[in-house]
Write a protein that holds these residues in place. Structure first.
Motif, PDB file in Angstrom:
ATOM      1  N   ALA A   3       0.822  -1.196   0.000  1.00 47.04           N
ATOM      2  CA  ALA A   3       0.000   0.000   0.000  1.00 47.04           C
ATOM      3  C   ALA A   3       0.862   1.254   0.000  1.00 47.04           C
ATOM      4  N   ALA A   4       1.989   1.191   0.722  1.00 50.61           N
ATOM      5  CA  ALA A   4       2.861   2.358   0.824  1.00 50.61           C
ATOM      6  C   ALA A   4       3.397   2.774  -0.530  1.00 50.61           C
ATOM      7  N   TYR A   5       3.561   1.825  -1.442  1.00 45.99           N
ATOM      8  CA  TYR A   5       4.145   2.132  -2.744  1.00 45.99           C
ATOM      9  C   TYR A   5       3.113   2.538  -3.786  1.00 45.99           C
ATOM     10  N   LYS A   6       1.840   2.587  -3.415  1.00 46.84           N
ATOM     11  CA  LYS A   6       0.798   2.817  -4.418  1.00 46.84           C
ATOM     12  C   LYS A   6       1.017   4.124  -5.165  1.00 46.84           C
ATOM     13  N   GLU A   7       1.182   5.234  -4.434  1.00 47.92           N
ATOM     14  CA  GLU A   7       1.393   6.525  -5.097  1.00 47.92           C
ATOM     15  C   GLU A   7       2.862   6.732  -5.454  1.00 47.92           C
ATOM     16  N   PHE A   8       3.751   6.135  -4.675  1.00 44.71           N
ATOM     17  CA  PHE A   8       5.178   6.250  -4.950  1.00 44.71           C
ATOM     18  C   PHE A   8       5.510   5.731  -6.341  1.00 44.71           C
ATOM     19  N   ALA A   9       4.778   4.714  -6.792  1.00 47.93           N
ATOM     20  CA  ALA A   9       5.022   4.138  -8.121  1.00 47.93           C
ATOM     21  C   ALA A   9       4.845   5.177  -9.221  1.00 47.93           C
ATOM     22  N   THR A  10       3.995   6.167  -8.987  1.00 43.00           N
ATOM     23  CA  THR A  10       3.720   7.171 -10.020  1.00 43.00           C
ATOM     24  C   THR A  10       4.858   8.174 -10.173  1.00 43.00           C
ATOM     25  N   VAL A  11       5.735   8.289  -9.182  1.00 44.19           N
ATOM     26  CA  VAL A  11       6.823   9.265  -9.253  1.00 44.19           C
ATOM     27  C   VAL A  11       8.198   8.607  -9.244  1.00 44.19           C
ATOM     28  N   TYR A  12       8.242   7.304  -9.090  1.00 46.37           N
ATOM     29  CA  TYR A  12       9.504   6.577  -8.901  1.00 46.37           C
ATOM     30  C   TYR A  12      10.482   6.844 -10.042  1.00 46.37           C
ATOM     31  N   ASP A  13      10.021   6.736 -11.285  1.00 45.36           N
ATOM     32  CA  ASP A  13      10.922   6.893 -12.429  1.00 45.36           C
ATOM     33  C   ASP A  13      11.559   8.273 -12.460  1.00 45.36           C
ATOM     34  N   GLU A  14      10.765   9.291 -12.119  1.00 44.66           N
ATOM     35  CA  GLU A  14      11.273  10.660 -12.135  1.00 44.66           C
ATOM     36  C   GLU A  14      12.390  10.842 -11.107  1.00 44.66           C
ATOM     37  N   LEU A  15      12.309  10.103 -10.011  1.00 41.59           N
ATOM     38  CA  LEU A  15      13.289  10.241  -8.944  1.00 41.59           C
ATOM     39  C   LEU A  15      14.548   9.410  -9.178  1.00 41.59           C
ATOM     40  N   MET A  16      14.491   8.481 -10.131  1.00 41.54           N
ATOM     41  CA  MET A  16      15.605   7.553 -10.339  1.00 41.54           C
ATOM     42  C   MET A  16      16.414   7.868 -11.590  1.00 41.54           C
ATOM     43  N   THR A  17      16.272   9.068 -12.124  1.00 43.64           N
ATOM     44  CA  THR A  17      16.926   9.390 -13.391  1.00 43.64           C
ATOM     45  C   THR A  17      18.448   9.405 -13.283  1.00 43.64           C
ATOM     46  N   ASP A  18      18.987   9.584 -12.078  1.00 43.61           N
ATOM     47  CA  ASP A  18      20.447   9.643 -11.939  1.00 43.61           C
ATOM     48  C   ASP A  18      21.058   8.298 -11.556  1.00 43.61           C
ATOM     49  N   ILE A  19      20.239   7.244 -11.489  1.00 51.15           N
ATOM     50  CA  ILE A  19      20.767   5.922 -11.150  1.00 51.15           C
ATOM     51  C   ILE A  19      21.402   5.312 -12.397  1.00 51.15           C
ATOM     52  N   PRO A  20      22.655   4.855 -12.320  1.00 49.03           N
ATOM     53  CA  PRO A  20      23.351   4.331 -13.508  1.00 49.03           C
ATOM     54  C   PRO A  20      22.982   2.874 -13.811  1.00 49.03           C
ATOM     55  N   TYR A  21      21.754   2.664 -14.274  1.00 53.89           N
ATOM     56  CA  TYR A  21      21.311   1.295 -14.568  1.00 53.89           C
ATOM     57  C   TYR A  21      22.168   0.651 -15.657  1.00 53.89           C
ATOM     58  N   ASP A  22      22.665   1.443 -16.597  1.00 59.11           N
ATOM     59  CA  ASP A  22      23.535   0.878 -17.634  1.00 59.11           C
ATOM     60  C   ASP A  22      24.800   0.286 -17.019  1.00 59.11           C
ATOM     61  N   ASP A  23      25.288   0.911 -15.954  1.00 57.85           N
ATOM     62  CA  ASP A  23      26.458   0.372 -15.270  1.00 57.85           C
ATOM     63  C   ASP A  23      26.138  -0.982 -14.638  1.00 57.85           C
ATOM     64  N   TYR A  24      24.897  -1.127 -14.152  1.00 57.64           N
ATOM     65  CA  TYR A  24      24.501  -2.403 -13.563  1.00 57.64           C
ATOM     66  C   TYR A  24      24.493  -3.499 -14.623  1.00 57.64           C
ATOM     67  N   VAL A  25      24.011  -3.160 -15.810  1.00 59.42           N
ATOM     68  CA  VAL A  25      24.030  -4.119 -16.915  1.00 59.42           C
ATOM     69  C   VAL A  25      25.470  -4.526 -17.220  1.00 59.42           C
ATOM     70  N   GLU A  26      26.376  -3.553 -17.261  1.00 60.68           N
ATOM     71  CA  GLU A  26      27.783  -3.852 -17.538  1.00 60.68           C
ATOM     72  C   GLU A  26      28.399  -4.726 -16.458  1.00 60.68           C
ATOM     73  N   LEU A  49      12.826  -0.682 -14.765  1.00 62.62           N
ATOM     74  CA  LEU A  49      13.864   0.053 -15.495  1.00 62.62           C
ATOM     75  C   LEU A  49      15.049  -0.845 -15.850  1.00 62.62           C
ATOM     76  N   LEU A  50      15.530  -1.606 -14.876  1.00 64.09           N
ATOM     77  CA  LEU A  50      16.651  -2.504 -15.142  1.00 64.09           C
ATOM     78  C   LEU A  50      16.201  -3.718 -15.945  1.00 64.09           C
ATOM     79  N   SER A  51      15.021  -4.233 -15.662  1.00 64.11           N
ATOM     80  CA  SER A  51      14.514  -5.401 -16.393  1.00 64.11           C
ATOM     81  C   SER A  51      14.504  -5.156 -17.889  1.00 64.11           C
ATOM     82  N   VAL A  52      14.043  -3.995 -18.281  1.00 61.37           N
ATOM     83  CA  VAL A  52      13.965  -3.660 -19.699  1.00 61.37           C
ATOM     84  C   VAL A  52      15.365  -3.564 -20.304  1.00 61.37           C
ATOM     85  N   LYS A  53      16.288  -2.937 -19.603  1.00 59.83           N
ATOM     86  CA  LYS A  53      17.655  -2.824 -20.124  1.00 59.83           C
ATOM     87  C   LYS A  53      18.298  -4.195 -20.291  1.00 59.83           C
TER      88      LYS A  53
END
Length: 246
Positions: A3-26, A49-53
């Motif tokens: 329940a806590a993540y219900k509204e958080f899901a709507t803003v999560y992507d905007e807040l994670m733009t500086d996370i280096p997911y490409d580095d995780y793939v590497e 985000l990472l699943s898709v990459k």
């Protein structure tokens, strides 16, 4: 937590733009080689985000998360990217099954939401059970320094003119744990802001305790490094990475 993540899901992507997911793939490619055709379990996958990459690299990805609202965003992201990714609502502590995955990842401190040693150990046991022999687990956690020092330097604020938050923290009841209260303000089409609140608890453990739990399950530790660099953890490291093999 769902329940806590219900509204958080709507803003999560905007807040994670500086996370280096490409580095995780590497990092995963460095650990297991080319991802094309590999079966990868994305644990605590959030909005995918990472699943898709990973899938764009040719991996056959399964993502699990506790929040169905996060998973709904992830499913739509996969559809929009014309990718076939299986997403399931499941707490990471309940992973179990036959050994079918080449690798598993628990990215961006998702494991720190598992707040007891027993549940961390159960998570490791579950992942061990679904990895093939020779399969790899790659994950990161907050350091004890970050929990005890960096997080307690709050309150923290953020404002990008679309989303703003005030993030207050306090020491949790358990060692190396932090309780967070966040007030979000999301700008609507009318120009007014909608407020919602989130409460989260995260906990970490010393590096050697994670190493002990991993060894108890049967994992062989290949690398422990910090802060996205190929360097061992030090007193002021903030993010600790583990690469282990079944």
């Amino acid at each position: 937590m769902t329940a806590a993540y219900k509204e958080f899901a709507t803003v999560y992507d905007e807040l994670m733009t500086d996370i280096p997911y490409d580095d995780y793939v590497e990092l995963l490619e460095l650990a297991i080689g080319r991802l094309n055709g590999k079966k990868v379990l994305d644990v605590g996958c959030g909005t995918g985000l990472l699943s898709v990459k990973l899938a764009q690299k040719g991996a056959e990805v399964t993502g699990i998360d506790l929040s169905n609202d996060m998973l709904e965003v992830a499913r739509n992201r996969a559809i929009d990217s014309s990718l076939s990714i299986e997403f399931n609502q499941l707490p990471m502590q309940q992973i179990a099954g036959n050994p079918s995955f080449d690798a598993a990842v628990i990215a961006i401190d998702s494991l720190n939401y598992v707040c007891t040693e027993e549940e961390v150990l159960q998570t490791f046991k579950g992942i061990y059970s679904v990895l093939k022999n020779g399969g790899t687990l790659l994950f990161d956690v907050h350091s004890t320094f970050k929990m005890d020092t960096i997080f307690l330097e709050g309150p923290f604020t953020f404002d990008n003119e679309k989303i703003a938050y005030i993030w207050e923290t306090e020491e949790g009841e358990e060692a190396y744990s932090v309780y967070s209260e966040l007030a979000f303000f999301v700008k609507e089409g009318s120009g007014l802001y909608r407020r919602f609140d989130e409460r989260h608890t995260q906990r970490t453990f010393p590096v050697n305790r994670y190493a002990e739990m991993l060894a108890d399950v049967g994992f062989h530790i290949e690398r422990i490094f910090s802060d996205w660099e190929d360097e061992p953890p030090h007193e002021e490291s903030e993010r600790i990475f583990f690469q282990v093999r079944k």
